[in-house]
Write a protein that holds these residues in place. Structure first.
Motif, mmCIF file in Angstrom:
data_model
loop_
_atom_site.group_PDB
_atom_site.id
_atom_site.type_symbol
_atom_site.label_atom_id
_atom_site.label_comp_id
_atom_site.label_asym_id
_atom_site.label_seq_id
_atom_site.Cartn_x
_atom_site.Cartn_y
_atom_site.Cartn_z
ATOM 1 N N ASN A 1 33.258 31.471 -95.225
ATOM 2 C CA ASN A 1 33.011 30.712 -94.001
ATOM 3 C C ASN A 1 34.110 30.866 -92.954
ATOM 4 O OD1 ASN A 1 30.473 29.173 -94.590
ATOM 5 N ND2 ASN A 1 31.681 28.472 -96.322
ATOM 6 N N GLU A 2 35.351 31.020 -93.407
ATOM 7 C CA GLU A 2 36.455 31.129 -92.449
ATOM 8 C C GLU A 2 36.572 32.534 -91.859
ATOM 9 O OE1 GLU A 2 38.912 28.524 -91.468
ATOM 10 O OE2 GLU A 2 37.051 27.556 -92.125
ATOM 11 N N TYR B 1 33.789 20.890 -92.770
ATOM 12 C CA TYR B 1 32.868 21.833 -92.132
ATOM 13 C C TYR B 1 31.783 21.099 -91.350
ATOM 14 C CZ TYR B 1 34.823 26.043 -94.177
ATOM 15 O OH TYR B 1 35.663 27.090 -94.485
#
Length: 458
Positions: free
Chosen positions: A260-261, A403
């Motif tokens: 995700n990063e 998130y």
């Protein structure tokens, strides 16, 4: 076929230990390590399976859905630690090891089916992940069982080896996941859980043929009640949330964070996720050795300071957008959690040994005071292990909320940094300034110990 129960077991008797005790204990240890290792791997299975669940594979799961999945696995594993510890004393180490290995075939086979069906509702995946949490309880039952086989002078080595062997299951399942991605690709996640079917059958077979049940292995419920009333039980549990909770939480979450990063593919993420848990597992015995030399409280305090610095380093690497620095600093954090696992557990016997000596100085019977200290120390180890595992739940829920709220992981990392500083203060004030808590407990130690029968619930 081996006898079902060993009714006489006297490891403190040097003659008995040399004649037959050591050989029997070590055989049970190695078989227990293997079964626990597989159990830990099944507990960690979903931390790898979620990497396969991409839009390209037909899954519509969001990042917070995936963090919820691994949070459920971690939660069930933590909650089952105490019941599993009690079960092994009720049914016997061999019997429970066989049963706990075979029952893990259920989550493994369920996962094999469900990961091939992208249309599976989230609630069904959550139920399957919850059943995989059964693997987390194997650690507690294995530790309780092996603890009874060894004399006091060899428990540290045996339990450290048992714990480290179990923790390596996190790295092992991630290495296997990388192998599946490299050979079969993201389209065949079902291969990974299927690999554990023969492993679980082998673990059950070996335990059935080679392990023993101890008739003398019984749960001291009175010691658990005494431990639950002791403030040190809960302060140590807080510290263990920061060390083991971080280890298992980051172990479950790291691959998702990299996806995700930095937008990494499943294969790219899996190629890096195993390194941290591997080094963290291997550094756990080193933490214990350092604690032996410099004191558990001092090593734990330095560890939390370094963890806070490490969390700050992760934030700096994130702000700079440096993938290499991010992975490098996070790997160091894994190593620190392993060191902290070893040093925090070493604090427990030191605290209760000091309390026992205070009681002896005040006139208590030395054998009774020290035996009571060992019983309560064992109960605190079990309770703090269960509570500490809940830190893995908190880690993944924090990432999920981060998130949801900000679209990134930095808010969660900042919260972890603050928690490490809190643990540092607790360690400094409660244990470093008052080594092994002797001063804090001296007044308690001057009281007459509770009758042994009352403590055991007799």
């Amino acid at each position: 076929m081996r006898a079902r129960w060993i009714t006489r077991w006297e490891p403190e008797d040097q003659g008995f230990w040399e004649r037959e005790g050591r050989r029997t204990a070590r055989r049970n240890l190695w078989l227990s390590v293997f079964a626990e290792h597989i159990g830990f791997a099944v507990w960690s299975l979903w931390s790898v399976l979620v990497l396969f669940m991409t839009p390209e594979a037909g899954f519509s799961l969001t990042p917070d859905d995936k963090f919820l999945l691994v949070s459920v696995v971690s939660l069930i594993g933590a909650l089952l630690r105490l019941p599993y510890g009690f079960a092994v004393t009720r049914f016997g180490g061999r019997t429970w090891t066989v049963c706990s290995a075979l029952v893990l075939l259920i989550p493994v086979l369920l996962a094999t089916v469900l990961v091939q069906r992208p249309e599976t509702p989230l609630w069904v995946l959550l139920l399957c992940a919850a059943v995989a949490g059964l693997g987390g309880g194997n650690f507690a039952s294995s530790m309780v069982n092996i603890n009874q086989f060894f004399p006091e002078r060899e428990k540290g080595w045996a339990l450290g080896l048992n714990a480290g062997g179990g923790n390596l299951g996190v790295a092992m399942v991630q290495i296997l996941g990388l192998g599946v991605l490299a050979t079969a690709g993201v389209a065949h996640p079902e291969i990974l859980p299927l690999l554990f079917v023969p492993a679980l059958l082998l673990a059950a077979l070996l335990a059935r043929r080679g392990m023993d049940n101890l008739a003398t292995n019984r749960t001291d419920y009175g010691a658990y009640r005494s431990a639950a009333r002791d403030r040190h039980c809960w302060t140590i549990s807080l510290l263990y949330i920061g060390t083991f909770g971080s280890f298992i939480g980051f172990g479950f979450a790291f691959g998702l964070v990299l996806q995700n990063e930095f937008g990494k593919t499943p294969a790219q993420a899996a190629a890096l996720t195993f390194l941290g848990p591997l080094l963290g597992s291997l550094s756990r015995p080193l933490g214990g050795r350092l604690a032996d030399r410099f004191g558990g409280a001092r090593v734990t305090a330095w560890t939390f300071l370094a963890l806070a610095v490490g969390a700050g380093g992760v934030l700096i690497a994130s702000a700079a957008g440096s993938f290499a620095a991010y992975v490098a600093v996070f790997t160091v954090v894994f190593v620190l959690t392993g060191l902290g696992n070893g040093s925090t557990y070493k604090m427990i016997p030191a605290i209760y040994a000091a309390r026992a000596e205070s009681a002896v100085e005040a006139g208590a019977d030395p054998a009774e005071a020290r035996a009571r200290g060992r019983r309560i120390s064992g109960a605190v180890i079990a309770i703090s292990g269960a509570v500490g595992a809940l830190g893995g739940v908190a880690i993944n829920l924090a990432f999920r909320q981060s998130y949801q709220s900000t679209g990134g992981a930095d808010a969660a990392i900042g919260a972890f940094l603050a928690f490490y500083l809190l643990c540092l203060v607790v360690t400094l004030v409660g244990y470093v300034r008052r080594p092994a808590a002797e001063r804090a407990d001296r007044a308690v130690g001057t009281r007459q110990p509770e009758p042994a029968g009352a403590e055991r619930g007799a």
